[in-house]
Design an enzyme around this catalytic site. Structure first.
Site: not given
Ligand code: GBH
Length: 443
Positions: A163, A356
C-alpha cells in the site's frame, strides 16, 4: 460454533491460492532485536497512537512463530503473507529469523509470501531523507537482493511494497501514520520514489532468480456524492489518487493526466523501470469511498482530520452496516472494483490476487466476521464469473495485532490474542474458514 453456510460457498478454481496475511511491525515484537524504525519513533510520541501503546511486544510472534505456523497449518491455507522488517534485516543475523520462519512454513506445507516493505522504514534511512529522497529507492533494491539471497531458494511468490498509496497519504500527506509528515500534495515524490523502489527491486529480485513478483496496493471504488458536476469532478480526482496514481504507472507505464507535471524532473526513464512487467497485481480491498466537492471546512473522518484545502471531501456512507472500526461493509463493491480494473486496463492487466480483505470486530464468537468473509468471497466469485482473472485471496489477518494509530483496540484476527498472556485462541471465523477450505476441491 460456526453457523454460516461454509459448504455453500461456490467452487473456486482448483489452483486458487488461499492465504492469510500479517505484517512484521504489527505482530513480531522483539523490538530489542532489531534496529529502530519510523514506527518506533512515531509511537514514542504522546498522542500519536490512540490507546498509547507501542509494538515493542505486539503478538511476540518473533518468539512464538512456531505456534503461529501450526495455526496456519491447521487452518489449511496454501500460503502465508508476512512482511520482512527492514530494520531487522539490517541487524546482526536479523535475517536468521526469516530463515527459520520460512523453514517452518515449508515443513508445514504453507507457501511463504514475503512482503519487503510494510511501512517500517529504518529510522536511519528516514533521517537521511526517507522516501522524499531518491536514494532510498536504490537502498531498497539492495535490501531486496540481500533478502532474496537469504531466503529466495524457498520463496516463489514475492511482494515488493504494501500500500504505497496509504503510506504516502497517511504517513506523509496527512501525518496520521509514521513518519508523521503533513506535506499534503508536496508528498507526491514519496509516491514516485516508492514506485521507483518497486521497479528497481523487481529487477534485483529477478537478477537473484525470483520469478513470481507482485505488489499489494489498496483500492476501492470511489462513489460520487451526487451526479452534480462538482461532486463528480472531486470524486474523479480522489479516484486518481487512490486507484490510478500507482496502478497506471505500474500497469501502463504512465502517470494519470496532470500528475507527472507535479513531479520534479523528467520521469520518463523512471517510468520504464516502474512498469517492469509484473507477474501479478495484488489488491487490498476494504470498502468503497463516497466523495464530493470540498465543503470548505476540516473534516473528521475515520479517525483522520482532513484539511479544508483538499480539492474533495470524503462523506459517510450511510445505509450500510459497519464493522467494529466503523468501516462500511459493502461486498458488492469488490465485484465492481475487480470488473472495473479489467475494464480499465484490459489485456494489460496482470492476473490479480486479493492480498488483503478483512474486518475489525471484537469477540471470539465472531459471526459478523464470518458473514463478512462469506459475502466478500461470493463477491469475488462473481468477478471470476464475469471473466476477471483473480488467482488468490488472503484474509487480513491471521492474528489480532497492532493496528497502527489505533493501537490494539481494533481486532482483525481469525485468532484472538490475549495481550496480557499472549495466549492465542482461534475464533469462530477460524473454524469457519477451515471448513470452507475443506469444502473446496483444491490442488
Ligand atoms: C491495511 O491498510 C494495512 O495494509 C494493514 O497493515 C492494516 O492493518 C489493515 O489494512 C487494516 O487497517 O473510513 O471507511 O473510509 C488499510 C487501509 C485505509 C483501508 C483507510 C480503510 C478507510 C476506511 N485502509 N480506509 S473508511
Amino acid at each position: 460454533a460456526p453457523t454460516a453456510p461454509a459448504a455453500a460457498l461456490p467452487p473456486f478454481p482448483r489452483d486458487f491460492l488461499w492465504g492469510v496475511s500479517t505484517s512484521a511491525h504489527q505482530i513480531e515484537g522483539a523490538a530489542d532485536q532489531r534496529g529502530r524504525s519510523v514506527w518506533d519513533a512515531f509511537t514514542a510520541e504522546p498522542g500519536r497512537v490512540k490507546d498509547g501503546t507501542t509494538a515493542a511486544v505486539a503478538c511476540d510472534h518473533y518468539h512464538r512463530y512456531q505456534e503461529d505456523v501450526a495455526l496456519l497449518r491447521d487452518l489449511g491455507v496454501d500460503a502465508y503473507r508476512f512482511s520482512v522488517s527492514w530494520p531487522r534485516a539490517e541487524s546482526p543475523d536479523g535475517l536468521g529469523f526469516y530463515d527459520r520462519l520460512v523453514d517452518e512454513l515449508c515443513a508445514a506445507g504453507v507457501r511463504p509470501v514475503p512482503t519487503l516493505f510494510h511501512w517500517d522504514l529504518p529510522l536511519g534511512i528516514e533521517e537521511a531523507g526517507g522516501w522524499l529522497h531518491r536514494g532510498t529507492a536504490e537502498r531498497f533494491a539492495a535490501y531486496a537482493a540481500t533478502v532474496a539471497d537469504r531466503i529466495g531458494d524457498r520463496v516463489q511468490k514475492w511482494i515488493t511494497l504494501n500500500e504505497p498509496a496509504e503510506h504516502t497519504l497517511l504517513g506523509h500527506a496527512l501525518g496520521a501514520h509514521a513518519p508523521g509528515k503533513q506535506l499534503l500534495f508536496d508528498a507526491l515524490p514519496v509516491a514516485h520514489h516508492q514506485l521507483l523502489a518497486h521497479g528497481l527491486a523487481v529487477r534485483a529480485l529477478r537478477a537473484a532468480g525470483a520469478r513470481d513478483i507482485g505488489i499489494a496496493n489498496s483500492h476501492g471504488p470511489t462513489w460520487p456524492a451526487s451526479q452534480r458536476p462538482d461532486d463528480r469532478e472531486a470524486a474523479d480526482f480522489y479516484d486518481v489518487l487512490l486507484n490510478r496514481l500507482f496502478a497506471d504507472p505500474l500497469i501502463l507505464g504512465r502517470y494519470p493526466d496532470g500528475i507527472a507535471e507535479l513531479l520534479p524532473g523528467d520521469v520518463s526513464a523512471d517510468l520504464r523501470i516502474i512498469s517492469e512487467p509484473l507477474d501479478w497485481y495484488g489488491i487490498n480491498y476494504y470498502q468503497p469511498t463516497k466523495v464530493g466537492a470540498p465543503q470548505g471546512a476540516e473534516i473528521e473522518f475515520s479517525g483522520l482530520t482532513l484539511p479544508a484545502e483538499l480539492p474533495f471531501s470524503v462523506r459517510e456512507l450511510d445505509d450500510y452496516p459497519v464493522t467494529g472500526f466503523g468501516w462500511p461493509v459493502v461486498p458488492e463493491a469488490l465485484t465492481e472494483l475487480l470488473v472495473g480494473f479489467r475494464e480499465r486496463y484490459g489485456d494489460r492487466l496482470p492476473p490479480l490476487v486479493i492480498t488483503e480483505n478483512g474486518c475489525s470486530y471484537d469477540g471470539l464468537d465472531d459471526q459478523e466476521r464470518i458473514a463478512f468473509l462469506d459475502s466478500h468471497l461470493r463477491a469475488l466469485h462473481r468477478a471470476l464469473e464475469a471473466g476477471v482473472d483473480v488467482r488468490g485471496y488472503f484474509v487480513w489477518s491471521l492474528l489480532d495485532n497492532f493496528e497502527w494509530a489505533e493501537g490494539y483496540r481494533q481486532r482483525f484476527g481469525l485468532v484472538h490474542i490475549d495481550y496480557d498472556t499472549l495466549e492465542r485462541t482461534p475464533k469462530a471465523s477460524y473454524a469457519w474458514l477451515r471448513e470452507a477450505l475443506r469444502a473446496q476441491a483444491r490442488g
